[in-house]
Enzyme design. Sequence first.
Site, short mmCIF file in Angstrom:
data_model
loop_
_atom_site.label_atom_id
_atom_site.label_comp_id
_atom_site.label_asym_id
_atom_site.label_seq_id
_atom_site.Cartn_x
_atom_site.Cartn_y
_atom_site.Cartn_z
N ASP A 29 36.68 4.04 10.51
CA ASP A 29 35.56 4.15 11.44
C ASP A 29 34.61 5.41 10.76
O ASP A 29 35.22 6.41 10.23
CB ASP A 29 36.19 4.59 12.77
CG ASP A 29 35.03 4.45 13.72
OD1 ASP A 29 33.88 3.91 13.47
OD2 ASP A 29 35.26 4.89 14.97
N GLY A 32 28.62 5.31 9.91
CA GLY A 32 27.30 5.32 10.52
C GLY A 32 27.06 6.99 10.78
O GLY A 32 25.93 7.72 10.28
N TRP A 34 28.65 9.43 9.29
CA TRP A 34 28.88 10.28 7.95
C TRP A 34 27.41 10.19 7.45
O TRP A 34 27.01 11.15 6.81
CB TRP A 34 29.74 9.29 6.99
CG TRP A 34 30.04 10.16 5.65
CD1 TRP A 34 30.80 11.11 5.43
CD2 TRP A 34 29.14 9.81 4.55
NE1 TRP A 34 30.55 11.35 3.99
CE2 TRP A 34 29.66 10.66 3.48
CE3 TRP A 34 28.14 8.69 4.18
CZ2 TRP A 34 29.31 10.61 2.09
CZ3 TRP A 34 27.73 8.54 2.92
CH2 TRP A 34 28.26 9.69 2.14
N HIS A 46 28.07 2.84 4.79
CA HIS A 46 29.17 1.63 4.61
C HIS A 46 29.30 1.42 3.15
O HIS A 46 30.56 1.09 2.68
CB HIS A 46 28.51 0.19 5.19
CG HIS A 46 28.33 0.47 6.63
ND1 HIS A 46 29.27 0.63 7.55
CD2 HIS A 46 27.34 -0.02 7.35
CE1 HIS A 46 28.85 0.62 8.75
NE2 HIS A 46 27.56 0.03 8.74
N SER A 74 34.78 -6.50 12.52
CA SER A 74 35.19 -7.05 13.77
C SER A 74 34.45 -8.31 14.41
O SER A 74 33.22 -8.67 14.20
CB SER A 74 35.46 -6.07 14.92
OG SER A 74 34.39 -5.97 15.65
N GLU A 76 33.18 -8.55 16.92
CA GLU A 76 32.14 -7.65 17.80
C GLU A 76 31.01 -7.20 17.22
O GLU A 76 30.21 -6.87 17.56
CB GLU A 76 32.95 -6.84 18.72
CG GLU A 76 33.79 -7.41 19.70
CD GLU A 76 35.02 -7.72 19.37
OE1 GLU A 76 35.67 -7.15 18.30
OE2 GLU A 76 35.77 -8.70 20.02
N ASN A 77 31.61 -7.30 15.99
CA ASN A 77 30.28 -6.27 15.11
C ASN A 77 29.27 -6.92 14.82
O ASN A 77 28.08 -6.45 14.48
CB ASN A 77 30.89 -5.91 13.51
CG ASN A 77 31.91 -4.73 13.61
OD1 ASN A 77 32.76 -4.55 12.79
ND2 ASN A 77 31.61 -4.00 14.58
N TRP A 78 29.10 -8.57 15.22
CA TRP A 78 27.77 -9.32 14.95
C TRP A 78 26.92 -8.81 15.87
O TRP A 78 25.67 -9.07 15.67
CB TRP A 78 28.27 -10.60 15.18
CG TRP A 78 29.35 -11.22 14.25
CD1 TRP A 78 30.52 -11.44 14.52
CD2 TRP A 78 29.24 -11.80 12.83
NE1 TRP A 78 31.03 -12.15 13.39
CE2 TRP A 78 30.31 -12.37 12.44
CE3 TRP A 78 27.84 -11.81 11.88
CZ2 TRP A 78 30.46 -12.71 11.07
CZ3 TRP A 78 28.16 -12.18 10.60
CH2 TRP A 78 29.46 -12.79 10.05
N SER A 201 40.64 -0.89 19.44
CA SER A 201 39.37 -1.60 19.27
C SER A 201 39.69 -3.12 18.93
O SER A 201 38.93 -3.53 17.96
CB SER A 201 38.52 -1.21 18.26
OG SER A 201 38.07 0.06 18.74
C1 FPP Z 1 32.95 1.45 10.79
O1 FPP Z 1 32.09 2.45 10.87
C2 FPP Z 1 32.89 0.67 9.86
C3 FPP Z 1 32.34 -0.68 9.58
C4 FPP Z 1 31.76 -1.53 11.04
C5 FPP Z 1 32.41 -1.52 8.65
C6 FPP Z 1 33.55 -1.10 7.58
C7 FPP Z 1 33.06 -1.60 6.22
C8 FPP Z 1 33.56 -0.47 5.20
C9 FPP Z 1 34.24 0.63 5.22
C10 FPP Z 1 32.63 -1.00 3.96
C11 FPP Z 1 33.60 -1.12 2.86
C12 FPP Z 1 34.68 -2.51 3.07
C13 FPP Z 1 34.91 -3.25 2.44
C14 FPP Z 1 35.92 -4.15 2.84
C15 FPP Z 1 33.97 -3.42 1.35
P1 FPP Z 1 30.70 2.60 11.88
O2 FPP Z 1 29.41 1.96 11.36
O3 FPP Z 1 31.17 1.94 13.35
O4 FPP Z 1 30.45 4.17 12.16
P2 FPP Z 1 30.02 5.07 13.30
O5 FPP Z 1 31.25 4.69 14.28
O6 FPP Z 1 29.92 6.33 12.69
O7 FPP Z 1 28.66 4.34 13.69
#
Ligand code: FPP
Length: 245
Positions: A29, A32, A34, A46, A74, A76-78, A201
């Site tokens: 996690d 975003g 970062w 990402h 996940s 839910e990520n859609w 989550s």
């Molecule tokens: C959570 O960060 C991350 C994700 C929903 C996607 C995870 C994907 C990767 C780490 C890319 C690499 C993975 C592979 C398998 C190639 P967030 O977007 O929820 O961050 P935030 O909480 O700071 O908004």
Amino acid sequence: MWKFFRKKKKNADMPETYVVPGHIAIIMDGNGRWAKKRGLSRSYGHRAGGETLRKIVYAARDLGVQYLTVYAFSTENWKRPQEEVNKIMEIFMDFFNRYQDEFSKIKCRVRFMGREEGIPADVMETIRKIEKVTETGDQIQLNVAFNYGGRQEILDAVTKMMAQENRPPLIDETYFKQFLYLPDVPEPDLVIRSSGEMRTSNFLMWESAYSEFWVSDILWPDFTGEDLKQAVLDYNNRHRRYGGL
Ligand code: FPP
């Protein structure tokens, strides 16, 4: 899974012997946040998160970890904006295409866990390809939880189980477990979550019932092998009782 592991040169800062969590699961996690901190787009975060994952595969292997399961996307990520979802799919495909030969060379087996239904065909094809190319890998197994939800996994398992003709009248854990996505993979010993959030989550709802949890404030793209070592050292101070005394 428990075992003692003699230190490798790369692990010179680890104790002479330590208990290896045979299976580590990670909620990656903070991509975003970062990116936002640096004035960059979320997709840049990402992409950086993918590079961190590659490094963590090496770090985990060097520590003696046998299974690494990561929460990549996940169910839910859609709900995220279509543009971000499209970018994430593109990043996954790039990642799997770019590293399939490298993972095969280092004997890292990659496996998918999740609901296939709903995943774009080209993404699924890329996943199946890396699974095939890395099939014989026996140094570490990377399970990619993709279009994954813990509750959905349990529901999918129930559906599969109900379709069995010779179902026992009383369902016990051993019988039920065989219908989960990767029934041959042992339960995670340690679940790590980056970027400080204290929740699961919907990750590995069934499998993590007795896992140790370790949460770090570090945002996923900044997570390093040293952080993984710290998690393993902390794990060595835990007393797992599985409900006993
Ligand atoms: C959570 O960060 C991350 C994700 C929903 C996607 C995870 C994907 C990767 C780490 C890319 C690499 C993975 C592979 C398998 C190639 P967030 O977007 O929820 O961050 P935030 O909480 O700071 O908004």
